[in-house]
Every structure is written in structure tokens, then in C-alpha cells.
Design a protein around this motif. Structure first.
Motif, PDB file in Angstrom:
ATOM      1  N   LEU A  46      -3.337   4.119 -11.535  1.00 25.86           N
ATOM      2  CA  LEU A  46      -2.176   3.667 -10.795  1.00 25.86           C
ATOM      3  C   LEU A  46      -2.198   4.277  -9.405  1.00 25.86           C
ATOM      4  CD1 LEU A  46       0.747   2.379 -10.822  1.00 25.86           C
ATOM      5  CD2 LEU A  46       1.534   4.597 -11.638  1.00 25.86           C
ATOM      6  N   THR A  47      -1.906   3.466  -8.405  1.00 22.34           N
ATOM      7  CA  THR A  47      -1.659   4.022  -7.074  1.00 22.34           C
ATOM      8  C   THR A  47      -0.191   3.771  -6.752  1.00 22.34           C
ATOM      9  OG1 THR A  47      -2.281   2.024  -5.840  1.00 22.34           O
ATOM     10  CG2 THR A  47      -4.012   3.644  -6.244  1.00 22.34           C
ATOM     11  N   ILE A  48       0.448   4.777  -6.188  1.00 21.25           N
ATOM     12  CA  ILE A  48       1.828   4.659  -5.731  1.00 21.25           C
ATOM     13  C   ILE A  48       1.788   4.864  -4.225  1.00 21.25           C
ATOM     14  CG2 ILE A  48       4.168   5.576  -5.869  1.00 21.25           C
ATOM     15  CD1 ILE A  48       3.337   6.757  -8.633  1.00 21.25           C
ATOM     16  N   THR A  49       2.255   3.859  -3.497  1.00 25.94           N
ATOM     17  CA  THR A  49       2.221   3.928  -2.039  1.00 25.94           C
ATOM     18  C   THR A  49       3.631   3.811  -1.494  1.00 25.94           C
ATOM     19  OG1 THR A  49       0.076   2.813  -2.055  1.00 25.94           O
ATOM     20  CG2 THR A  49       1.231   2.908   0.058  1.00 25.94           C
ATOM     21  N   GLU A  50       3.977   4.725  -0.597  1.00 23.77           N
ATOM     22  CA  GLU A  50       5.227   4.639   0.146  1.00 23.77           C
ATOM     23  C   GLU A  50       4.869   4.079   1.512  1.00 23.77           C
ATOM     24  OE1 GLU A  50       8.594   7.639   1.940  1.00 23.77           O
ATOM     25  OE2 GLU A  50       6.477   8.085   2.168  1.00 23.77           O
ATOM     26  N   SER A  51       5.555   3.026   1.923  1.00 26.86           N
ATOM     27  CA  SER A  51       5.327   2.416   3.223  1.00 26.86           C
ATOM     28  C   SER A  51       6.646   2.424   3.983  1.00 26.86           C
ATOM     29  CB  SER A  51       4.826   0.983   3.052  1.00 26.86           C
ATOM     30  OG  SER A  51       4.618   0.366   4.298  1.00 26.86           O
ATOM     31  N   LYS A  52       6.620   2.972   5.200  1.00 25.82           N
ATOM     32  CA  LYS A  52       7.839   3.040   6.007  1.00 25.82           C
ATOM     33  C   LYS A  52       7.530   2.518   7.406  1.00 25.82           C
ATOM     34  CE  LYS A  52      11.546   6.020   7.535  1.00 25.82           C
ATOM     35  NZ  LYS A  52      12.137   7.341   7.534  1.00 25.82           N
ATOM     36  N   ARG A  53       8.345   1.608   7.858  1.00 23.66           N
ATOM     37  CA  ARG A  53       8.171   1.013   9.181  1.00 23.66           C
ATOM     38  C   ARG A  53       8.637   1.988  10.254  1.00 23.66           C
ATOM     39  NH1 ARG A  53       9.965  -4.977  11.160  1.00 23.66           N
ATOM     40  NH2 ARG A  53       9.867  -4.565  13.378  1.00 23.66           N
ATOM     41  N   ARG A  54       7.808   2.182  11.270  1.00 24.92           N
ATOM     42  CA  ARG A  54       8.127   3.044  12.416  1.00 24.92           C
ATOM     43  C   ARG A  54       8.132   2.191  13.681  1.00 24.92           C
ATOM     44  NH1 ARG A  54       9.843   8.039  10.818  1.00 24.92           N
ATOM     45  NH2 ARG A  54       8.489   8.842   9.212  1.00 24.92           N
ATOM     46  N   ASN A  55       9.218   2.297  14.426  1.00 23.09           N
ATOM     47  CA  ASN A  55       9.304   1.588  15.703  1.00 23.09           C
ATOM     48  C   ASN A  55       8.711   2.458  16.798  1.00 23.09           C
ATOM     49  OD1 ASN A  55      10.626  -0.668  14.635  1.00 23.09           O
ATOM     50  ND2 ASN A  55      12.563   0.441  14.642  1.00 23.09           N
ATOM     51  N   ASN A  56       7.845   1.870  17.592  1.00 20.35           N
ATOM     52  CA  ASN A  56       7.218   2.572  18.707  1.00 20.35           C
ATOM     53  C   ASN A  56       8.058   2.403  19.971  1.00 20.35           C
ATOM     54  OD1 ASN A  56       5.008   3.307  17.095  1.00 20.35           O
ATOM     55  ND2 ASN A  56       4.055   1.316  17.443  1.00 20.35           N
ATOM     56  N   PRO A  57       7.931   3.330  20.924  1.00 23.45           N
ATOM     57  CA  PRO A  57       8.718   3.243  22.166  1.00 23.45           C
ATOM     58  C   PRO A  57       8.492   1.932  22.932  1.00 23.45           C
ATOM     59  CG  PRO A  57       7.674   5.385  21.998  1.00 23.45           C
ATOM     60  CD  PRO A  57       7.132   4.545  20.869  1.00 23.45           C
ATOM     61  N   ASP A  58       7.308   1.330  22.796  1.00 27.38           N
ATOM     62  CA  ASP A  58       7.017   0.092  23.529  1.00 27.38           C
ATOM     63  C   ASP A  58       7.574  -1.147  22.835  1.00 27.38           C
ATOM     64  OD1 ASP A  58       5.338  -0.218  21.358  1.00 27.38           O
ATOM     65  OD2 ASP A  58       3.495  -0.399  22.539  1.00 27.38           O
ATOM     66  N   GLY A  59       8.297  -0.969  21.717  1.00 31.60           N
ATOM     67  CA  GLY A  59       8.882  -2.108  21.009  1.00 31.60           C
ATOM     68  C   GLY A  59       8.040  -2.613  19.847  1.00 31.60           C
ATOM     69  N   SER A  60       6.800  -2.198  19.784  1.00 33.93           N
ATOM     70  CA  SER A  60       5.956  -2.588  18.662  1.00 33.93           C
ATOM     71  C   SER A  60       6.275  -1.687  17.463  1.00 33.93           C
ATOM     72  CB  SER A  60       4.474  -2.473  19.036  1.00 33.93           C
ATOM     73  OG  SER A  60       4.138  -1.124  19.276  1.00 33.93           O
ATOM     74  N   PHE A  61       5.662  -1.960  16.347  1.00 34.85           N
ATOM     75  CA  PHE A  61       5.899  -1.128  15.173  1.00 34.85           C
ATOM     76  C   PHE A  61       4.616  -0.924  14.391  1.00 34.85           C
ATOM     77  CE2 PHE A  61       6.677  -5.487  13.913  1.00 34.85           C
ATOM     78  CZ  PHE A  61       5.975  -5.596  12.724  1.00 34.85           C
ATOM     79  N   THR A  62       4.620   0.136  13.609  1.00 35.59           N
ATOM     80  CA  THR A  62       3.515   0.437  12.703  1.00 35.59           C
ATOM     81  C   THR A  62       4.123   0.827  11.366  1.00 35.59           C
ATOM     82  OG1 THR A  62       3.505   2.749  13.399  1.00 35.59           O
ATOM     83  CG2 THR A  62       1.970   1.278  14.531  1.00 35.59           C
ATOM     84  N   PHE A  63       3.265   0.918  10.351  1.00 33.67           N
ATOM     85  CA  PHE A  63       3.717   1.346   9.044  1.00 33.67           C
ATOM     86  C   PHE A  63       3.035   2.657   8.683  1.00 33.67           C
ATOM     87  CE2 PHE A  63       4.612  -3.169   8.873  1.00 33.67           C
ATOM     88  CZ  PHE A  63       5.866  -3.199   8.293  1.00 33.67           C
ATOM     89  N   LYS A  67      -0.083   7.671  -0.019  1.00 32.81           N
ATOM     90  CA  LYS A  67      -0.585   7.137  -1.275  1.00 32.81           C
ATOM     91  C   LYS A  67      -0.896   8.247  -2.263  1.00 32.81           C
ATOM     92  CE  LYS A  67      -2.925   3.425  -1.071  1.00 32.81           C
ATOM     93  NZ  LYS A  67      -3.799   2.265  -1.074  1.00 32.81           N
ATOM     94  N   ILE A  68      -0.553   8.003  -3.527  1.00 33.09           N
ATOM     95  CA  ILE A  68      -0.870   8.901  -4.642  1.00 33.09           C
ATOM     96  C   ILE A  68      -1.730   8.114  -5.627  1.00 33.09           C
ATOM     97  CG2 ILE A  68       0.063  10.146  -6.628  1.00 33.09           C
ATOM     98  CD1 ILE A  68       2.645  10.520  -5.022  1.00 33.09           C
ATOM     99  N   PHE A  69      -2.810   8.713  -6.067  1.00 30.85           N
ATOM    100  CA  PHE A  69      -3.635   8.134  -7.113  1.00 30.85           C
ATOM    101  C   PHE A  69      -3.297   8.849  -8.405  1.00 30.85           C
ATOM    102  CE2 PHE A  69      -5.775   7.071  -3.292  1.00 30.85           C
ATOM    103  CZ  PHE A  69      -6.442   5.877  -3.537  1.00 30.85           C
ATOM    104  N   LEU A  70      -2.911   8.108  -9.425  1.00 35.91           N
ATOM    105  CA  LEU A  70      -2.497   8.697 -10.686  1.00 35.91           C
ATOM    106  C   LEU A  70      -3.386   8.157 -11.805  1.00 35.91           C
ATOM    107  CD1 LEU A  70      -0.405  10.556 -12.004  1.00 35.91           C
ATOM    108  CD2 LEU A  70       1.077   8.561 -12.253  1.00 35.91           C
TER     109      LEU A  70
END
Length: 116
Positions: A46-63, A67-70
Motif C-alpha cells: 500500500l502507498t499512502i500519499t498526501e497531496s496538498k496544493r500550494r499557490n506560488n507568488p506568480d499565481g501558478s500552483f504546485t502540489f 508518500k508512505i510505503f506500507l
């Protein structure tokens, strides 16, 4: 699953096969519970992944992803530790009840997985 992960060089050597995926949206985060088979397809993990959206100062975003491997030999200990920690929080931090966020129903289609 995480198509963008496979495009990164660090994941090119992984030959795991995706078996099942369950996304869970929780506020600003999405958790992915993915069952994968090993290279020889004779075992699963099992992999458990937390994904959180981050807004960049230029208006774009990244995630941001964590990840945890179980592996199956750790399932019971992991589950026991998680249940114990949740029980501690319920008993000592919130008088027996964890505050709930207002829920909004969000459906996730397979195309949405590409956005995380």
C-alpha cells in the motif's frame, strides 16, 4: 494515480503495477490509498500519499506530495499505532469527540487523478 510521478526520473525504474486507488479529499489535502503489486506480481503493498496544493507568488500552483510505503508485514502494527494515536487524541484533546469539518460532496473521476 499520479501520472506526473511516472514522468520524473526517480520513478522510471519502478515496475509496480497499480491495482486499486482510493482518493479521499479532506479540506485542502487529498489522500490517495493505492494498492500496488510488486515487480513479480506475487505480492502487494500500500502507498499512502498526501497531496496538498500550494499557490506560488506568480499565481501558478504546485502540489506538495508526501508518500508512505506500507508493506503487508507492517499492516497490523501500523493500524494499531494509528488507532492508538487517534484514541489518544479523542480521549485527551477533544473530550471524546474530534471536531468535524463541514463536508462537501465531491466526486472524483479518473481524469481528476491527473490533477494531483
Amino acid at each position: 494515480m499520479y501520472r506526473d510521478d511516472y514522468d520524473q526520473g526517480q520513478f522510471q525504474g519502478r515496475d509496480a503495477e497499480d491495482v486499486y486507488s482510493k482518493p479521499v479529499r479532506a479540506g485542502k489535502r487529498t489522500y490517495f490509498f493505492d494498492v500496488k503489486s510488486t515487480k513479480g506480481q506475487n505480492d502487494f503493498y500500500l502507498t499512502i500519499t498526501e497531496s496538498k496544493r500550494r499557490n506560488n507568488p506568480d499565481g501558478s500552483f504546485t502540489f506538495d506530495k508526501h508518500k508512505i510505503f506500507l508493506y503487508k508485514e507492517d499492516f497490523e502494527k501500523f493500524q494499531g499505532g494509528l488507532e492508538e494515536a487517534i484514541e489518544y487524541i479523542r480521549d485527551h484533546c477533544f473530550n471524546g469527540e474530534i471536531p468535524q469539518r463541514p463536508e462537501t460532496e465531491v466526486s472524483v473521476s479518473p481524469e481528476d487523478d491527473n490533477n494531483f
